[in-house]
Scaffold this active site. Structure first.
Site, mmCIF file in Angstrom:
data_model
loop_
_atom_site.group_PDB
_atom_site.id
_atom_site.type_symbol
_atom_site.label_atom_id
_atom_site.label_comp_id
_atom_site.label_asym_id
_atom_site.label_seq_id
_atom_site.Cartn_x
_atom_site.Cartn_y
_atom_site.Cartn_z
ATOM 1 N N ARG A 111 35.002 -22.778 -39.090
ATOM 2 C CA ARG A 111 35.200 -21.323 -39.248
ATOM 3 C C ARG A 111 35.280 -21.049 -40.742
ATOM 4 O O ARG A 111 36.141 -21.590 -41.434
ATOM 5 C CB ARG A 111 36.490 -20.878 -38.561
ATOM 6 C CG ARG A 111 36.911 -19.478 -38.975
ATOM 7 C CD ARG A 111 37.997 -18.903 -38.117
ATOM 8 N NE ARG A 111 37.488 -18.559 -36.809
ATOM 9 C CZ ARG A 111 38.135 -17.773 -35.934
ATOM 10 N NH1 ARG A 111 39.316 -17.274 -36.251
ATOM 11 N NH2 ARG A 111 37.608 -17.497 -34.770
ATOM 12 N N HIS A 138 29.601 -14.881 -34.491
ATOM 13 C CA HIS A 138 30.701 -15.538 -33.758
ATOM 14 C C HIS A 138 30.145 -15.966 -32.386
ATOM 15 O O HIS A 138 30.513 -15.427 -31.341
ATOM 16 C CB HIS A 138 31.865 -14.561 -33.609
ATOM 17 C CG HIS A 138 33.169 -15.192 -33.204
ATOM 18 N ND1 HIS A 138 33.323 -16.554 -33.041
ATOM 19 C CD2 HIS A 138 34.384 -14.638 -32.925
ATOM 20 C CE1 HIS A 138 34.574 -16.801 -32.693
ATOM 21 N NE2 HIS A 138 35.237 -15.667 -32.607
ATOM 22 N N GLN A 141 32.340 -16.965 -29.208
ATOM 23 C CA GLN A 141 32.992 -15.828 -28.559
ATOM 24 C C GLN A 141 32.030 -15.107 -27.619
ATOM 25 O O GLN A 141 32.399 -14.720 -26.507
ATOM 26 C CB GLN A 141 33.509 -14.847 -29.629
ATOM 27 C CG GLN A 141 34.257 -13.670 -29.040
ATOM 28 C CD GLN A 141 35.585 -14.060 -28.421
ATOM 29 O OE1 GLN A 141 36.394 -14.704 -29.072
ATOM 30 N NE2 GLN A 141 35.805 -13.702 -27.177
ATOM 31 N N ASP A 227 36.123 -4.345 -31.504
ATOM 32 C CA ASP A 227 36.753 -5.391 -32.329
ATOM 33 C C ASP A 227 37.524 -4.685 -33.434
ATOM 34 O O ASP A 227 37.386 -3.468 -33.622
ATOM 35 C CB ASP A 227 35.632 -6.291 -32.905
ATOM 36 C CG ASP A 227 36.138 -7.532 -33.612
ATOM 37 O OD1 ASP A 227 37.348 -7.818 -33.553
ATOM 38 O OD2 ASP A 227 35.307 -8.221 -34.238
ATOM 39 N N CYS A 267 37.450 -9.350 -28.383
ATOM 40 C CA CYS A 267 37.570 -10.794 -28.648
ATOM 41 C C CYS A 267 38.995 -11.194 -29.025
ATOM 42 O O CYS A 267 39.338 -12.366 -28.928
ATOM 43 C CB CYS A 267 36.580 -11.219 -29.728
ATOM 44 S SG CYS A 267 36.872 -10.470 -31.338
ATOM 45 N N ARG A 295 37.102 -18.965 -23.531
ATOM 46 C CA ARG A 295 36.726 -19.706 -24.742
ATOM 47 C C ARG A 295 36.853 -21.203 -24.468
ATOM 48 O O ARG A 295 36.013 -21.995 -24.886
ATOM 49 C CB ARG A 295 37.645 -19.310 -25.917
ATOM 50 C CG ARG A 295 37.453 -17.891 -26.432
ATOM 51 C CD ARG A 295 36.145 -17.707 -27.151
ATOM 52 N NE ARG A 295 35.965 -18.605 -28.264
ATOM 53 C CZ ARG A 295 36.482 -18.433 -29.492
ATOM 54 N NH1 ARG A 295 37.177 -17.355 -29.758
ATOM 55 N NH2 ARG A 295 36.248 -19.302 -30.462
HETATM 56 N N1 NVA Z 1 35.401 -9.684 -36.376
HETATM 57 C C1 NVA Z 1 36.648 -10.388 -36.404
HETATM 58 C C2 NVA Z 1 36.728 -11.335 -35.249
HETATM 59 C C3 NVA Z 1 38.023 -12.114 -35.165
HETATM 60 C C4 NVA Z 1 38.036 -13.110 -34.061
HETATM 61 C C5 NVA Z 1 36.781 -11.139 -37.724
HETATM 62 O O1 NVA Z 1 35.776 -11.690 -38.191
HETATM 63 O O2 NVA Z 1 37.871 -11.144 -38.292
HETATM 64 N N1 CP Z 2 38.615 -14.353 -30.924
HETATM 65 C C1 CP Z 2 38.926 -15.321 -31.793
HETATM 66 O O1 CP Z 2 38.061 -16.002 -32.328
HETATM 67 O O2 CP Z 2 40.255 -15.477 -31.990
HETATM 68 P P1 CP Z 2 40.954 -16.337 -33.126
HETATM 69 O O3 CP Z 2 40.680 -15.649 -34.446
HETATM 70 O O4 CP Z 2 42.421 -16.304 -32.772
HETATM 71 O O5 CP Z 2 40.401 -17.725 -33.122
#
Ligand code: NVA
Ligand code: CP
Length: 311
Positions: A111, A138, A141, A227, A267, A295
């Site tokens: 990540r 992502h 997800q 989101d 998500c 997930r």
């Molecule tokens: N769009 C959000 C998703 C978090 C799981 C982010 O990138 O922070």
């Molecule tokens: N939806 C998701 O990826 O959650 P986290 O940021 O908690 O991993």
């Protein structure tokens, strides 16, 4: 058992489009099988002795727990690294990190910020690499979201999905999935936060429809999803975004424009009172907890596929 895939063609999962339709449907079939075993407390350990390295350069709850629990449940091990506690935070090049880590483990989940960083890691890796979220995509997800839709409503083909809010990593991943699996994506985002025209110039108008009014985008859809207004890495824009997104809160009125049996997904983490009302996220159409749980199951299927292929 380390680097057993060294001599095979390595597959990575950096974007949804790294897999074709058949492969995505296969992952869903395996997710269902793996989930059923989990619910019956039956062991499913095809990744005995395999090691997963997880690299987090951004925060996480769901991704961390689902990957770590998932590899343990399949008989393997997880190692967790963050920028703060590894040499990545002290500027070791991503290429060097990839070459070293991938000689020691069987599979890697990252990540991070730019997609280019994950792409580069994969280029130098001896083992499969999974994108656990970047600024651009992502994909894990979206696998979970579509698997959840299928569980509740059957095939997503020819269905309509509304994306309300920021044209962020999730929305671009939904778009790739729509193109591969054949459903229509309605997107409504405020000015300044819409999809980048350069990135969607090849998208068909049957697949992607953009709306200025979020209520219009929700009309007759089968799924409404949203989101956070401010994704990780964009925190400096928070107050400007709060003002711009004020009318992009998924509420009961938007949900009532959708089909009667429409679902709501997010998500998570969610900000109640910003992108969604408490009433909607806690309401009967919301499947966010199934979505979060899934997930675990889809990522177990994903790791199994990347390491063992079709069984
Ligand atoms: N769009 C959000 C998703 C978090 C799981 C982010 O990138 O922070
Ligand atoms: N939806 C998701 O990826 O959650 P986290 O940021 O908690 O991993």
């Amino acid at each position: 058992m380390v680097n057993s895939s060294k001599n095979k063609k390595i597959r990575h999962f950096l974007e949804i489009k790294d897999f074709n339709k058949d492969e995505i449907l296969y992952i869903f079939e395996r997710s269902k099988f793996i989930k059923e075993k989990f619910k019956k407390y039956e062991a499913h350990m095809p990744l005995h002795d395999r090691t997963l390295a997880m690299i987090f350069e951004k925060a996480s709850t769901r991704t961390r727990v689902s990957f770590e629990a998932g590899i343990y449940q399949m008989g393997g091990y997880a190692i967790n690294l963050t920028s703060n506690d590894s040499q990545l935070g002290r500027s070791e090049p991503i290429e060097d990190t990839a070459r070293v880590i991938s000689r020691m483990v069987d599979i890697v989940m990252i990540r991070t910020f730019e997609q280019e960083r994950v792409r580069k890691f994969a280029e130098y890796s001896r083992v499969p690499v999974i994108n656990g979220l970047t600024n651009e995509f992502h994909p894990c997800q979206i696998l979970a979201d579509i698997f959840t839709f299928i569980e509740h409503r059957g095939s997503i083909e020819n269905k309509k999905v509304a994306w309300i809010g920021d044209a962020n990593n999730m929305s671009y991943t939904w778009l790739q999935a729509a193109e591969i699996l054949g459903f229509t994506l309605h997107i409504s985002a405020p000015n300044g936060y819409k999809l980048d025209e350069k990135l969607i110039k090849n998208s068909s108008s049957d697949i992607l429809k953009q709306f200025d009014d979020p209520n219009e985008a929700c009309k007759n859809v089968d799924l409404v999803t949203t989101d956070v207004w401010t994704s990780m890495g964009y925190e400096a824009e928070n107050s400007k975004r709060k003002a711009a997104f004020e009318n992009w809160c998924v509420d009961a009125k938007m949900m009532s424009s959708a089909n009667d049996d429409a679902l709501f997904m997010h998500c998570l983490p969610a900000h109640r009172g910003e992108e969604v009302t408490n009433e909607v996220i806690e309401g009967p159409k919301s499947v966010v907890w199934d979505e979060a749980e899934n997930r675990l199951h889809v990522q177990k299927a994903l790791m199994e596929f990347l390491l063992l292929g079709k069984l």
